[in-house]
Design a protein around this motif. Structure first.
Motif, PDB file in Angstrom:
ATOM      1  N   VAL A 135      30.358  20.788 -17.105  1.00  0.00           N
ATOM      2  CA  VAL A 135      29.922  20.940 -15.430  1.00  0.00           C
ATOM      3  C   VAL A 135      28.226  20.505 -15.959  1.00  0.00           C
ATOM      4  CG1 VAL A 135      27.396  22.477 -14.597  1.00  0.00           C
ATOM      5  CG2 VAL A 135      29.921  22.618 -14.404  1.00  0.00           C
ATOM      6  N   ALA A 136      27.360  20.656 -17.289  1.00  0.00           N
ATOM      7  CA  ALA A 136      26.123  19.745 -17.924  1.00  0.00           C
ATOM      8  C   ALA A 136      27.117  18.824 -18.106  1.00  0.00           C
ATOM      9  CB  ALA A 136      25.652  20.583 -19.218  1.00  0.00           C
ATOM     10  N   ILE A 181      26.124  17.381 -15.062  1.00  0.00           N
ATOM     11  CA  ILE A 181      24.563  16.842 -14.391  1.00  0.00           C
ATOM     12  C   ILE A 181      24.374  15.984 -15.393  1.00  0.00           C
ATOM     13  CG2 ILE A 181      23.026  18.341 -14.410  1.00  0.00           C
ATOM     14  CD1 ILE A 181      24.870  20.624 -13.675  1.00  0.00           C
ATOM     15  N   PHE A 227      24.714  12.529 -13.616  1.00  0.00           N
ATOM     16  CA  PHE A 227      24.918  12.811 -12.563  1.00  0.00           C
ATOM     17  C   PHE A 227      22.842  12.192 -12.463  1.00  0.00           C
ATOM     18  CE2 PHE A 227      22.055  14.471  -8.974  1.00  0.00           C
ATOM     19  CZ  PHE A 227      22.715  13.646  -8.097  1.00  0.00           C
ATOM     20  N   PHE A 228      22.594  13.375 -13.222  1.00  0.00           N
ATOM     21  CA  PHE A 228      21.074  12.438 -13.199  1.00  0.00           C
ATOM     22  C   PHE A 228      20.510  11.209 -14.153  1.00  0.00           C
ATOM     23  CE2 PHE A 228      19.859  17.200 -12.643  1.00  0.00           C
ATOM     24  CZ  PHE A 228      18.863  17.639 -12.049  1.00  0.00           C
TER      25      PHE A 228
END
Length: 65
Positions: A15-16, A19, A22-23
């Motif tokens: 998940v990290a 994310i 995505f950023f």
């Protein structure tokens, strides 16, 4: 039951990473112009000179932001 001690940290790491990707995509402006590619298949490239000028001006304005 011991597998949970492996799966939970693994899920948190995945998940990290998602994310972070995505950023990165947002910072590198991957989501700025989502409509252009969809419209490109609908319209011909036969634009008049005035339409080309307007399209270039619009693109320049979008690139400044």
């Amino acid at each position: 039951m011991n597998i949970i001690y492996v799966l939970i940290p693994l899920a948190v790491i995945i998940v990290a990473i998602a994310i972070a990707v995505f950023f990165w995509a947002v910072r590198s402006k991957q989501f700025e112009d989502l409509d252009r590619q969809g419209y490109s298949i609908l319209f011909d490239d036969d634009l008049s000179e005035q339409e080309k000028k307007l399209a270039d001006e619009r693109k320049a304005l979008n690139d400044r932001d």
